[in-house]
Design a protein around this motif. Structure first.
Motif, short mmCIF file in Angstrom:
data_model
loop_
_atom_site.label_atom_id
_atom_site.label_comp_id
_atom_site.label_asym_id
_atom_site.label_seq_id
_atom_site.Cartn_x
_atom_site.Cartn_y
_atom_site.Cartn_z
N SER A 222 0.81 -1.21 0.00
CA SER A 222 0.00 0.00 0.00
C SER A 222 0.84 1.26 0.00
O SER A 222 0.34 2.35 -0.29
CB SER A 222 -0.94 0.00 1.21
OG SER A 222 -0.18 -0.09 2.42
N GLU A 226 4.61 4.90 -7.86
CA GLU A 226 5.10 4.58 -9.20
C GLU A 226 6.62 4.68 -9.28
O GLU A 226 7.27 3.88 -9.96
CB GLU A 226 4.47 5.50 -10.24
CG GLU A 226 4.85 5.14 -11.67
CD GLU A 226 4.11 5.94 -12.70
OE1 GLU A 226 4.34 5.71 -13.91
OE2 GLU A 226 3.28 6.81 -12.33
N ARG A 256 -0.03 -3.50 -11.94
CA ARG A 256 -1.31 -4.15 -11.67
C ARG A 256 -1.29 -4.86 -10.32
O ARG A 256 -2.26 -4.80 -9.56
CB ARG A 256 -1.65 -5.14 -12.79
CG ARG A 256 -2.07 -4.48 -14.10
CD ARG A 256 -2.25 -5.51 -15.21
NE ARG A 256 -2.63 -4.89 -16.47
CZ ARG A 256 -3.88 -4.62 -16.85
NH1 ARG A 256 -4.89 -4.96 -16.04
NH2 ARG A 256 -4.13 -4.04 -18.00
N ALA A 259 -1.67 -2.34 -7.57
CA ALA A 259 -3.02 -1.78 -7.47
C ALA A 259 -4.03 -2.79 -6.95
O ALA A 259 -4.98 -2.44 -6.23
CB ALA A 259 -3.47 -1.26 -8.84
N GLU A 260 -3.86 -4.09 -7.29
CA GLU A 260 -4.88 -5.09 -7.01
C GLU A 260 -4.65 -5.89 -5.74
O GLU A 260 -5.61 -6.26 -5.05
CB GLU A 260 -5.01 -6.05 -8.20
CG GLU A 260 -5.51 -5.39 -9.47
CD GLU A 260 -6.93 -4.88 -9.35
OE1 GLU A 260 -7.72 -5.50 -8.59
OE2 GLU A 260 -7.26 -3.86 -9.97
#
Length: 391
Positions: A222, A226, A256, A259-260
């Motif tokens: 978390s 970037e 990805r 983010a996931e």
């Protein structure tokens, strides 16, 4: 999507895209099968496919074998039709060459594994025993269809290898190096369980890195931005370049993941004089830490061991994680407290002549692997009876 009817109320389907199953349905099956493997989460697999890392164009055609009870997914075997043997870590190149020498096609073959991930975990997912039996029967039917030379299930639990052996698969063993947390209270507490030579060596390696002035930043998924991913990807690419190879995974895949499934990620970044120099990415479940990717932009003595191993061990001890899997191969892990663990794979060979020849090879290889494991155990770093005088 192909659909084949079976007896009773079950239906077998071969799914050519995980998205046809969907995240909710797939993860519900994982929950019912009591599987918390982060590499089998929908988000991890979907990131491989959607990023273009594991696609038909790169030689990974999804062919997931599923069993349905009405609209409920009750069993599945993650499966790919492969046109090569890259990204597998259980090597069958010699088998492919033998087929070619006899003017027989080895590809396409079926593969049950997580692409590019030599991580032991379940390959047969089922809600109950009847569903599992139906999955095994459907898998045998698919193997005997004549559409593939062979089917390979890699890095699976020993019990699942035994189930596949009963279904006609050949058994193969390998070795990885894993570390077990014996409820250590600190890193020094762990070191006291090692023999004097190994304990001294690890302390010396850590001291060299510390005296050089390196700082280490631990980042939960978390917390990753970037910029962290860009630096990590640079390190990752350099590792492959230094081994004269091409990286399997692209930046989109890692973004990805971030983010996931941030809860499954942990990154360590090593910095020198305020500048990042190296990075290691780990995945984790409740009880296991998986060392996955490492790289650096500058070579420094012992920096690899510190970033990719000792920082991971520190994390396990600090957070009570029971196992640390350091990845494929690497006898150097033995001197750092990792121990040899047997890995299991199962192989269905359709051609009867090649089946007999490969079975003979595997019989001889198994004896060699068992002897190799015994040699490794004799050279492990642990001692049984620590004595105060050796400190």
């Amino acid at each position: 999507m192909k659909c084949v009817s079976t007896d009773r109320h079950y239906r077998m389907r071969v799914i050519t895209s995980l998205s046809d199953i969907g995240k909710e349905v797939w993860n519900r099956l994982l929950l019912a099968a009591k599987c918390d493997d982060p590499f089998l989460q929908y988000a991890f697999l979907d990131a491989l496919h959607q990023s273009g890392s594991a696609t038909p164009e790169t030689g990974w055609q999804e062919q997931h074998l599923t069993i349905w009870d009405g609209q409920e997914l009750v069993a599945a075997c993650l499966m790919y039709s492969k046109s090569h043997s890259y990204g597998e870590y259980v090597f069958d190149w010699a088998w492919a060459r033998a087929y070619q020498q006899h003017q027989l096609p080895y590809y396409p073959k079926l593969l049950s594994a997580v692409p590019f991930s030599p991580i032991p975990g379940p390959r047969l997912l089922a809600t109950d025993e009847p569903a599992l039996h139906m999955l095994l029967a459907a898998l045998r039917q698919l193997c005997e269809s004549g559409n593939y030379s062979s089917c390979h299930a890699l890095f699976l639990p020993e019990a699942q290898q035994a189930a596949l052996a009963q279904a006609g698969f050949l058994c193969r063993q390998g070795i990885q190096f894993h570390w077990k947390n014996q409820d250590y209270q600190s890193f020094d507490n762990f070191l006291l369980t090692l023999d004097k030579k190994r304990r001294k060596n690890i302390r010396s390696e850590r001291k060299k890195v510390q005296e050089r002035g390196f700082q280490f930043q631990h980042l939960k998924g978390s917390e990753l931005q970037e910029a962290h991913w860009l630096f990590f990807k640079r390190c990752y690419d350099l590792t492959y370049r230094n081994h004269h190879s091409s990286p399997y995974l692209n930046l989109d895949f890692f973004l990805r993941l971030g983010a996931e499934i941030p809860a499954a990620l942990h990154m360590v970044i090593a910095s020198l004089e305020g500048q990042p120099v190296a990075a290691a990415l780990f995945l984790r479940s409740e009880h296991r830490l998986y060392g996955r990717y490492w790289g650096c932009v500058e070579d420094h003595p012992c920096l690899h061991f510190e970033t990719a191993y000792y920082q991971g061990l520190d994390l396990c001890i600090r957070e009570g994680i029971q196992w640390f899997e350091g990845g494929a191969q690497g006898e150097h892990k033995l001197a750092r407290g990792f121990q040899p663990e047997t890995t299991y794979s199962a192989h269905y060979i359709h051609h009867p002549g090649f089946r007999d020849a490969i079975q003979d090879f595997l019989n001889r290889e198994e004896i060699e692997m068992q002897e190799y494991r015994q040699v490794l155990l004799q050279h492990q770093a642990y001692r049984h009876f620590p004595s105060q005088e050796e400190e």
